[in-house]
Design an enzyme around this catalytic site. Structure first.
Site, short mmCIF file in Angstrom:
data_model
loop_
_atom_site.label_atom_id
_atom_site.label_comp_id
_atom_site.label_asym_id
_atom_site.label_seq_id
_atom_site.Cartn_x
_atom_site.Cartn_y
_atom_site.Cartn_z
N HIS A 471 -2.43 20.04 73.98
CA HIS A 471 -1.97 20.22 72.69
C HIS A 471 -2.36 19.25 71.68
CE1 HIS A 471 1.93 22.29 74.58
NE2 HIS A 471 0.74 22.96 74.67
N PRO A 472 -3.74 18.85 71.52
CA PRO A 472 -4.04 17.87 70.57
C PRO A 472 -4.35 18.64 69.20
CG PRO A 472 -6.01 18.94 71.58
CD PRO A 472 -4.75 19.45 72.47
#
Length: 539
Positions: A471-472
């Site tokens: 989930h960057p």
């Protein structure tokens, strides 16, 4: 040189596909969509369990890796990103999750008008084609298909019941603004097939004469003239170079990693970083590549007894044949599984104002993606900190577009994050000791019974078993013009250059309290509204 376009969109991922659809609705708009990956003409992009084959495969994954992380006791992690139309929505967990209302109200309170929960909820609803139909929380008829999972597992039902026994409420819908509770995730699928952004938004628009899709090309840099982006320079797979001219706007939608790489190669970003990478700086913008946020999960594994898990099915030729038959005939069964089926949102300790940890519970276990499942019956109970305070960086190390960037998430680099990680393991242990699971005799495999319950031991264990949930966000965040670390304004216009917007997960100022794909889709839908409202001003 290609002709001039009203809109050039770089990246056909979750956001880019939505933008291409919306911006090409008006036949007077000429739209070019550029994608570094290829078409999604591989069967495992569409069968949900195909993530097992797509993640870690250079055909479908950029195969990024982090630097060695001190907070993970020197380990480096694989950092998957989709390399295909649909981007990561073509290889991800398919979990349809918005986060919490307070997340967006916090964005608004940072000085970003139009991004509060009351502002974005109508956009979420308009985005969706939800199995629950149109109502106060959901919409019908949009391109973002959401369905209930097509299977359940008794072992997961037991874990849900254990959570309820702990005092966590049952939830049949995590997307009403408050996701605290335990229940099955809703998924981006349609009748047992993955529903990517490419399938929902891009493919229905590809027949339009005013939309052009170019795949398998790598964007080298933006072309800037007099502080305005006027085109995109890219390289085809045969090594030839081309320039696409923008008479209107260029929109970077290459993701929290890809968009930063392109900006850096274009000479836009922290001057010192660019100099070290051998790139001439044309605009020193210190926030480009800073503020990386990600969800780190502690993958606890428990052996169980007297319950069926996917581990057992995986190692049985007969059972695997039945799985395939069930999918072929009914589009049901284990092949429709998202990586995680059961979700639990709760608080790591009673002082938390709202749910701050999320469990992804899986009826399987393995050492890492790409490895075979274990030969013993087990489940994975992975808890992540929803609002980490650690911040990392993404930066190029060379002007070569083919060279991977340096990715440093700086996991567990703050006292607060280490405390939440330790508390999350404690909550996991308490969950697995509830009476609802007593008959299954859960046996802790990871982090293991030898790991004590002290803060220091648990923080070290979190570093040993922690891994990304992919989930960057936040590497080109929204902010006020006076904010030296902001990269785009509330309308997603790049601060310091005309003719350029960023529309992807990179613009999130703070990570949302849940999975990030649906929020990224919402950002694209809202951005399209903003851009189309401004189209008469495009020159």
């Amino acid at each position: 040189m290609l002709d001039a376009y009203d809109y050039i969109i770089v990246g056909a991922g979750t956001a880019g596909c939505i933008l291409a659809n919306r911006l090409s609705e008006d036949p007077s708009n000429r739209v070019l969509l550029i994608e570094a990956g290829g078409r999604d003409n591989w069967i495992w992009f569409h069968i949900p369990v195909g993530y097992l084959f797509a993640i870690g495969n250079p055909k479908s994954d950029w195969m990024f890796r982090t630097e060695a992380e001190p907070g993970l006791n020197g380990r480096a992690l694989a950092y998957p990103r989709g390399k295909v139309i649909g981007g990561s929505s073509s290889i991800n967990a398919m979990i349809a999750m918005r986060g919490q209302a307070a997340d967006y109200d916090t964005w608004r309170d940072l000085g970003l008008p139009g991004w509060g929960w009351s502002d974005v909820l109508p956009v979420f609803r308009r985005l969706e084609d939800h199995f629950l139909g149109s109502g106060p929380h959901h919409g019908a008829g949009g391109g973002w298909r959401v369905e209930a999972p097509r299977l359940s597992w008794p072992i997961l039902d037991a874990v849900r019941d254990a959570a309820i026994e702990m005092g966590i409420p049952r939830s049949d819908d995590f997307n009403t603004g408050d996701n605290e509770g335990a229940g099955y995730f809703h998924v981006n699928q349609k009748r047992g097939r993955r529903w990517s952004s490419a399938r929902g938004f891009l493919k229905p628009a590809l027949g339009r004469a005013n939309l052009e899709l170019v795949t398998d090309v790598l964007v080298d840099r933006l072309v800037v003239k007099d502080k305005r982006v006027v085109g995109v320079h890219f390289r085809r797979s045969d090594g030839s170079h081309q320039l696409a001219r923008a008479r209107g706007e260029t929109i970077l939608s290459a993701g929290a990693i890809g968009s930063v790489q392109i900006l850096h190669r274009s000479g836009i970003g922290p001057g010192k970083w660019l100099q070290e990478a051998g790139v001439d700086c044309i605009l020193d913008r210190s926030g480009v590549g800073q503020n990386l946020q990600d969800h780190l999960q502690q993958r606890a594994i428990y052996k169980v007894h007297g319950a069926r898990t996917l581990n057992d099915t995986y190692h049985s030729v007969f059972q695997k044949a039945l799985m395939g038959l069930d999918y072929a005939i009914r589009r049901r069964g284990a092949l429709t599984m998202a990586p995680s089926q059961l979700g639990i949102f709760t608080r790591s300790d009673p002082t938390q104002a709202r749910a701050n940890i999320e469990f992804h519970v899986q009826p399987l276990s393995l050492d890492k993606f790409g490895d075979p499942l274990h030969r013993f019956s087990a489940i994975t109970v992975a808890a992540c900190n929803l609002r980490p305070t650690s911040r990392g960086t993404i930066r190029i190390t060379s002007s070569d577009p083919a060279k991977a960037p340096s990715i440093k998430p700086n996991y567990l680099s703050t006292d607060e994050d280490r405390q939440v990680a330790a508390d999350a393991i404690r909550v996991t242990r308490r969950l697995m000791k509830q009476d609802a699971l007593r008959s299954l005799h859960p046996e802790e495999y990871l982090p293991g019974p030898s790991v004590g319950d002290g803060a220091e031991a648990l923080a070290k264990a979190a570093g040993d078993i922690g891994t990304t949930i992919f989930h960057p966000v936040g590497t080109a965040r929204m902010g006020k013009a006076a904010d030296s670390e902001a990269v785009v304004d509330a309308s997603l216009r790049f601060l310091g250059l005309d003719g350029l917007r960023l529309v992807d997960a990179s613009v999130m100022p703070l990570i949302v309290s849940g999975n990030t794909n649906t929020p990224t889709a919402m950002i694209a839908m809202k951005a399209a509204d903003i851009i189309l409202a401004n189209r008469n001003k495009v020159v």
